[in-house]
Design an enzyme around this catalytic site. Structure first.
Site, mmCIF file in Angstrom:
data_model
loop_
_atom_site.group_PDB
_atom_site.id
_atom_site.type_symbol
_atom_site.label_atom_id
_atom_site.label_comp_id
_atom_site.label_asym_id
_atom_site.label_seq_id
_atom_site.Cartn_x
_atom_site.Cartn_y
_atom_site.Cartn_z
ATOM 1 N N ARG A 1 0.832 -1.223 0.000
ATOM 2 C CA ARG A 1 0.000 0.000 0.000
ATOM 3 C C ARG A 1 0.863 1.270 0.000
ATOM 4 O O ARG A 1 0.963 1.972 -0.995
ATOM 5 C CB ARG A 1 -0.939 -0.029 1.213
ATOM 6 N N ASP A 2 1.553 1.541 1.095
ATOM 7 C CA ASP A 2 2.320 2.792 1.183
ATOM 8 C C ASP A 2 3.447 2.802 0.155
ATOM 9 O O ASP A 2 3.761 3.834 -0.437
ATOM 10 C CB ASP A 2 2.899 2.925 2.602
ATOM 11 N N HIS B 1 4.350 4.341 12.782
ATOM 12 C CA HIS B 1 4.594 4.297 11.335
ATOM 13 C C HIS B 1 5.575 5.425 11.009
ATOM 14 O O HIS B 1 5.189 6.590 11.007
ATOM 15 C CB HIS B 1 3.227 4.488 10.652
ATOM 16 N N HIS C 1 8.512 7.240 8.554
ATOM 17 C CA HIS C 1 9.201 7.366 7.266
ATOM 18 C C HIS C 1 10.640 7.791 7.547
ATOM 19 O O HIS C 1 10.906 8.513 8.516
ATOM 20 C CB HIS C 1 8.475 8.375 6.368
ATOM 21 N N CYS D 1 3.696 9.508 0.814
ATOM 22 C CA CYS D 1 2.351 10.035 0.545
ATOM 23 C C CYS D 1 2.399 10.965 -0.660
ATOM 24 O O CYS D 1 3.139 11.944 -0.653
ATOM 25 C CB CYS D 1 1.836 10.786 1.781
ATOM 26 N N ASN E 1 9.158 4.582 3.664
ATOM 27 C CA ASN E 1 9.003 4.077 5.042
ATOM 28 C C ASN E 1 10.346 3.557 5.548
ATOM 29 O O ASN E 1 11.273 3.309 4.771
ATOM 30 C CB ASN E 1 8.031 2.893 5.051
HETATM 31 N N1 COA Z 1 -12.887 4.820 -3.455
HETATM 32 C C1 COA Z 1 -13.152 4.974 -4.753
HETATM 33 N N2 COA Z 1 -13.791 6.062 -5.274
HETATM 34 C C2 COA Z 1 -14.179 7.005 -4.410
HETATM 35 C C3 COA Z 1 -13.932 6.906 -3.036
HETATM 36 C C4 COA Z 1 -13.264 5.751 -2.560
HETATM 37 N N3 COA Z 1 -12.977 5.602 -1.273
HETATM 38 N N4 COA Z 1 -14.426 7.993 -2.428
HETATM 39 C C5 COA Z 1 -14.957 8.775 -3.394
HETATM 40 N N5 COA Z 1 -14.808 8.179 -4.587
HETATM 41 C C6 COA Z 1 -15.227 8.689 -5.898
HETATM 42 C C7 COA Z 1 -16.660 9.190 -5.880
HETATM 43 O O1 COA Z 1 -17.564 8.166 -6.160
HETATM 44 C C8 COA Z 1 -16.621 10.228 -6.988
HETATM 45 O O2 COA Z 1 -16.632 9.570 -8.242
HETATM 46 P P1 COA Z 1 -17.285 10.239 -9.558
HETATM 47 O O3 COA Z 1 -16.534 11.505 -9.789
HETATM 48 O O4 COA Z 1 -17.060 9.219 -10.612
HETATM 49 O O5 COA Z 1 -18.706 10.475 -9.192
HETATM 50 C C9 COA Z 1 -15.243 10.854 -6.847
HETATM 51 O O6 COA Z 1 -14.454 9.848 -6.197
HETATM 52 C C10 COA Z 1 -15.258 12.134 -6.019
HETATM 53 O O7 COA Z 1 -15.894 11.860 -4.785
HETATM 54 P P2 COA Z 1 -15.827 12.871 -3.542
HETATM 55 O O8 COA Z 1 -16.549 12.267 -2.402
HETATM 56 O O9 COA Z 1 -16.242 14.251 -4.014
HETATM 57 O O10 COA Z 1 -14.300 12.823 -3.198
HETATM 58 P P3 COA Z 1 -13.169 13.928 -3.333
HETATM 59 O O11 COA Z 1 -12.890 14.229 -4.757
HETATM 60 O O12 COA Z 1 -13.452 15.048 -2.392
HETATM 61 O O13 COA Z 1 -11.922 13.077 -2.773
HETATM 62 C C11 COA Z 1 -11.173 11.309 -1.359
HETATM 63 C C12 COA Z 1 -11.931 12.600 -1.426
HETATM 64 C C13 COA Z 1 -11.000 10.984 0.110
HETATM 65 C C14 COA Z 1 -11.979 10.202 -2.042
HETATM 66 C C15 COA Z 1 -9.803 11.465 -2.070
HETATM 67 O O14 COA Z 1 -9.186 12.647 -1.644
HETATM 68 C C16 COA Z 1 -8.884 10.299 -1.798
HETATM 69 O O15 COA Z 1 -9.118 9.201 -2.271
HETATM 70 N N6 COA Z 1 -7.810 10.527 -1.020
HETATM 71 C C17 COA Z 1 -6.883 9.466 -0.653
HETATM 72 C C18 COA Z 1 -5.476 9.969 -0.732
HETATM 73 C C19 COA Z 1 -4.510 8.875 -0.341
HETATM 74 O O16 COA Z 1 -4.712 7.705 -0.555
HETATM 75 N N7 COA Z 1 -3.367 9.307 0.216
HETATM 76 C C20 COA Z 1 -2.323 8.429 0.607
HETATM 77 C C21 COA Z 1 -2.616 7.600 1.792
HETATM 78 S S1 COA Z 1 -2.512 8.447 3.326
HETATM 79 ZN ZN ZN Z 2 3.253 6.315 5.292
#
Ligand code: COA
Ligand code: ZN
Length: 311
Positions: free
Chosen positions: A16-17, A208, A210, A241, A250
């Site tokens: 994942r990370d 955790h 890095h 990230c 990490n």
């Molecule tokens: N998995 C898959 N798709 C997702 C989702 C999830 N957990 N959460 C939201 N979506 C989709 C929605 O269905 C929507 O799809 P569409 O545009 O096709 O309708 C789109 O993403 C936007 O949804 P929204 O709720 O408005 O999300 P956002 O654009 O504000 O993004 C997150 C919020 C949390 C989903 C996004 O910022 C994210 O995935 N962040 C993770 C970052 C990460 O992994 N960082 C590293 C690890 S710490």
């Molecule tokens: Zn990390």
């Protein structure tokens, strides 16, 4: 055979990370092979993938296929990182053993990473804990940037402890304190671990780190001395990230296992087998990795005496 308890538990987070920040697409089958290799080595906890927006982290968009494709060992917990309710539903459908919620101590990083405020994140998690636990799925609460944020700087311990309490109020099974961009130092780590262990037992707390500024292993030792027993690490020192400027890998799993072997802490993991898997990483991801022990060899792997010095 009953697994013997080790002095510390290492959770392998490279799938994942590690892979979330890799620019090259890694085939689903290759991810599955990496996870299966980690299972075979004997990790009791593996973070398999994250159920996040595929637009935010395209490299893990195959999380469901990976979960469905891996071989499960009964004594291993296969975890999924979750940002929101939708991610939790997808992870439950894919059969994750544990949901790892993540939000940042820093509001700014939470917005950059998750596009959410703290309250929005907590509200989203609150809806998930009960249905997850009813299905026998564990729930962990991670706090990113717990030791420092690349936008806001040092995070006051009270703020982090307050989020720990909010998570515990939701009913989570465990807590992770994450040093997302390697800003922690050993003194700070000792203090925060000490204070956190007033709120939950050591078998429920994960650290955790890095290695961004080279303090990863020192911080682990400081955390261990303060009572922590669970640590995340990634083979090859992969990781970072995508939404934190300057993020790098990490703590490297092989380097951590070597440290433990050298100071007599049991991990239940065989360093030779880890090194064997790590040597294949460069071919998988297409660039060099930062594991020192693979390059230098174990301290006990001695070199032949030069011919002219042999009698
Ligand atoms: N998995 C898959 N798709 C997702 C989702 C999830 N957990 N959460 C939201 N979506 C989709 C929605 O269905 C929507 O799809 P569409 O545009 O096709 O309708 C789109 O993403 C936007 O949804 P929204 O709720 O408005 O999300 P956002 O654009 O504000 O993004 C997150 C919020 C949390 C989903 C996004 O910022 C994210 O995935 N962040 C993770 C970052 C990460 O992994 N960082 C590293 C690890 S710490
Ligand atoms: Zn990390």
């Amino acid at each position: 055979m009953m697994a013997t308890r080790s002095d510390i538990v290492i959770q392998e987070v490279s799938p994942r990370d590690g892979l979330q920040i890799e620019p090259k697409w890694i085939e689903t089958q290759d991810k599955i092979q990496l996870i299966n290799a980690m299972s075979a080595i004997g990790f009791r906890r593996i973070e398999v993938s994250s159920f996040v927006s595929p637009r935010a982290v395209p490299s893990l968009r195959d999380a469901a296929e990976v979960f469905i494709g891996i071989e499960r060992r009964p004594d291993t917990i296969y975890t999924a990182l979750i940002p929101n309710h939708k991610g939790a539903e997808l992870a439950l459908a894919a059969g994750a053993d544990e949901l790892n919620f993540v939000m940042s101590a820093s509001e700014m990083h939470n917005r950059a990473n998750m596009n959410m405020t703290h309250e929005r994140s907590l509200l989203s998690f609150a809806e998930i804990v009960k249905p997850a636990r009813q299905r026998g799925v564990l729930v962990n609460g991670s706090i990113a940037t717990a030791f420092g944020c690349p936008f806001e700087g040092l995070q006051p311990p009270e703020k982090v402890l307050n989020i720990v309490k909010r998570y515990l109020d939701l009913g989570v099974d465990g807590i992770t304190l994450a040093d997302t961009t390697g800003m922690a130092n050993p003194r700070q780590v000792s203090q925060l671990v000490d204070e956190t262990l007033n709120l939950l037992p050591s078998d429920k707390l994960t650290l955790h780190f890095h290695n961004t500024r080279g303090l990863g292993l020192v911080n682990i030792l400081a955390a261990y001395d303060a009572g922590a027993r669970r640590f995340d690490a990634a083979i090859g020192g992969l990781g970072g990230c995508p939404f934190a400027p300057g993020a790098t890998g990490n703590v490297c799993t092989e380097d951590l296992v070597n440290l433990c072997d050298e100071i007599g802490l049991t991990t239940g993991l065989d360093l030779k087998r880890l090194i064997h898997v790590s040597r294949r990483l460069v071919g998988l991801i297409g660039h060099d990795v930062s594991d020192q022990i693979v390059k230098a060899g174990r301290p006990k792997d001695l070199h032949p005496i030069p011919a002219h010095l042999r009698s």
